[in-house]
Design an enzyme around this catalytic site. Sequence first.
Site, PDB file in Angstrom:
ATOM      1  N   ALA A  14       0.883  -1.189   0.000  1.00 48.29           N
ATOM      2  CA  ALA A  14       0.000   0.000   0.000  1.00 48.29           C
ATOM      3  C   ALA A  14       0.912   1.228   0.000  1.00 48.29           C
ATOM      4  O   ALA A  14       0.849   2.090   0.883  1.00 48.29           O
ATOM      5  CB  ALA A  14      -0.968   0.004   1.184  1.00 48.29           C
ATOM      6  N   GLY A  61      11.962   4.310   7.916  1.00 51.26           N
ATOM      7  CA  GLY A  61      11.436   5.656   8.134  1.00 51.26           C
ATOM      8  C   GLY A  61      11.385   6.033   9.602  1.00 51.26           C
ATOM      9  O   GLY A  61      11.073   5.195  10.463  1.00 51.26           O
ATOM     10  N   GLU A  62      11.647   7.308   9.877  1.00 50.32           N
ATOM     11  CA  GLU A  62      11.556   7.813  11.253  1.00 50.32           C
ATOM     12  C   GLU A  62      10.110   7.890  11.735  1.00 50.32           C
ATOM     13  O   GLU A  62       9.858   8.090  12.912  1.00 50.32           O
ATOM     14  CB  GLU A  62      12.208   9.204  11.344  1.00 50.32           C
ATOM     15  CG  GLU A  62      13.703   9.112  11.339  1.00 50.32           C
ATOM     16  CD  GLU A  62      14.402  10.457  11.219  1.00 50.32           C
ATOM     17  OE1 GLU A  62      13.715  11.487  11.254  1.00 50.32           O
ATOM     18  OE2 GLU A  62      15.634  10.445  11.072  1.00 50.32           O
ATOM     19  N   GLN A 105      10.565   1.526  16.103  1.00 48.51           N
ATOM     20  CA  GLN A 105      10.982   0.393  15.264  1.00 48.51           C
ATOM     21  C   GLN A 105      12.424   0.572  14.790  1.00 48.51           C
ATOM     22  O   GLN A 105      13.213  -0.381  14.751  1.00 48.51           O
ATOM     23  CB  GLN A 105      10.042   0.291  14.067  1.00 48.51           C
ATOM     24  CG  GLN A 105      10.505  -0.651  12.969  1.00 48.51           C
ATOM     25  CD  GLN A 105       9.456  -0.826  11.898  1.00 48.51           C
ATOM     26  OE1 GLN A 105       8.487  -1.532  12.096  1.00 48.51           O
ATOM     27  NE2 GLN A 105       9.634  -0.194  10.754  1.00 48.51           N
ATOM     28  N   ASP A 133       8.251   5.417  12.046  1.00 41.54           N
ATOM     29  CA  ASP A 133       8.199   4.318  13.018  1.00 41.54           C
ATOM     30  C   ASP A 133       9.461   4.420  13.866  1.00 41.54           C
ATOM     31  O   ASP A 133      10.389   3.602  13.746  1.00 41.54           O
ATOM     32  CB  ASP A 133       8.107   2.979  12.283  1.00 41.54           C
ATOM     33  CG  ASP A 133       6.845   2.893  11.453  1.00 41.54           C
ATOM     34  OD1 ASP A 133       5.812   2.521  12.004  1.00 41.54           O
ATOM     35  OD2 ASP A 133       6.888   3.246  10.248  1.00 41.54           O
ATOM     36  N   SER A 137       0.071   3.847   5.267  1.00 43.68           N
ATOM     37  CA  SER A 137      -0.809   2.974   4.479  1.00 43.68           C
ATOM     38  C   SER A 137      -2.201   2.922   5.101  1.00 43.68           C
ATOM     39  O   SER A 137      -3.193   2.688   4.415  1.00 43.68           O
ATOM     40  CB  SER A 137      -0.235   1.562   4.417  1.00 43.68           C
ATOM     41  OG  SER A 137       1.048   1.599   3.867  1.00 43.68           O
ATOM     42  N   HIS A 182       7.123   5.734   1.383  1.00 42.97           N
ATOM     43  CA  HIS A 182       7.878   4.546   0.950  1.00 42.97           C
ATOM     44  C   HIS A 182       8.791   4.905  -0.230  1.00 42.97           C
ATOM     45  O   HIS A 182       9.951   4.491  -0.281  1.00 42.97           O
ATOM     46  CB  HIS A 182       6.918   3.441   0.479  1.00 42.97           C
ATOM     47  CG  HIS A 182       6.026   2.882   1.544  1.00 42.97           C
ATOM     48  ND1 HIS A 182       4.658   3.003   1.487  1.00 42.97           N
ATOM     49  CD2 HIS A 182       6.291   2.188   2.670  1.00 42.97           C
ATOM     50  CE1 HIS A 182       4.112   2.404   2.535  1.00 42.97           C
ATOM     51  NE2 HIS A 182       5.084   1.905   3.275  1.00 42.97           N
TER      52      HIS A 182
END
Length: 281
Positions: free
Chosen positions: A32, A147-148, A153, A150, A186, A37
């Site tokens: 998605a 990506g920042e 993560q 997340d 997404s 992204h």
Amino acid sequence: MIIIENSKELSEKVTTLKKESLCIGFVPTMGALHEGHLSLIECSNKDNDITIVSIFVNPTQFNDKGDYAKYPRILEDDLEKLKKVKCDILFTPSENNMYPSEDNREFNFGNLDKVMEGEHRPGHFRGVALIVSKFFEIVNPDKAYFGEKDFQQLAIIKSLTNQLNFDIDVISCPILREKDGLAMSSRNMLLTADQRANVKLISMTLLNAQEKAKSMTVSETKDWVKETINKNVFLKVEYFEIVDYTSLEPISSWNSEIEKVGCIAVQVGTIRLIDNIRFYS
Ligand code: AMP
């Protein structure tokens, strides 16, 4: 763009590419795809000869079965978007291929997975660590892009990479936002029109909190953010924490010596959105 569905085939392909001394960048996603992204893919293209993107909705990182069931899966649209950037290899494995048998591995991330997302989504980071370690073994990239958006993560993946001695540079990329400030996600496409019109309050409030922090304590700032967002009937804050950028330990007073980030999760009906912002107080 080559599409590869099988992990063994991808490993063999990467081995061949590495023999040609080509630099490999890897961008894992759950599909998605949106501009956020694509920005990761563009970063990879700048640094590497070959960019490999994966699309896999990883079941082990969903603590909520409903969230997993409704997660958008729109491969045809994703393929169209990937045509606009340079994606050399797209990896779309099946669940069986990634999890041929039960994987009982456990990880120790100390405090990193005890707070925020870790506290509110039990098992989530174990699932993330499982899939990312599998991807790293298969793809063995020189660099991997996250990506920042997340933020937690990212900290977990840096720790995982160190613990398992992967010789991979983990590169963090800035959050891409919609015109009204909403962090791209997404899950945004699952919002109703009313919800979509209201969620801009999340990033607006985080931005205003940077200003408020100049005259408020940490605790007052946290309360102000939660109260401001919770006043909107569409939104319910699950947590808002201001933490040390590296250790993710919640801070209790402003200290200009340390880097600080405010992380938020907000429930919007059945959709859960996260965002974060740096604090400079
Ligand atoms: P996902 O498909 O949600 O698992 O995300 C795949 C990668 O894209 C992760 O590294 C995310 O942090 C990153 N990502 C998601 N949203 C954004 C965004 N708005 N800006 C930048 N990167 C993002």
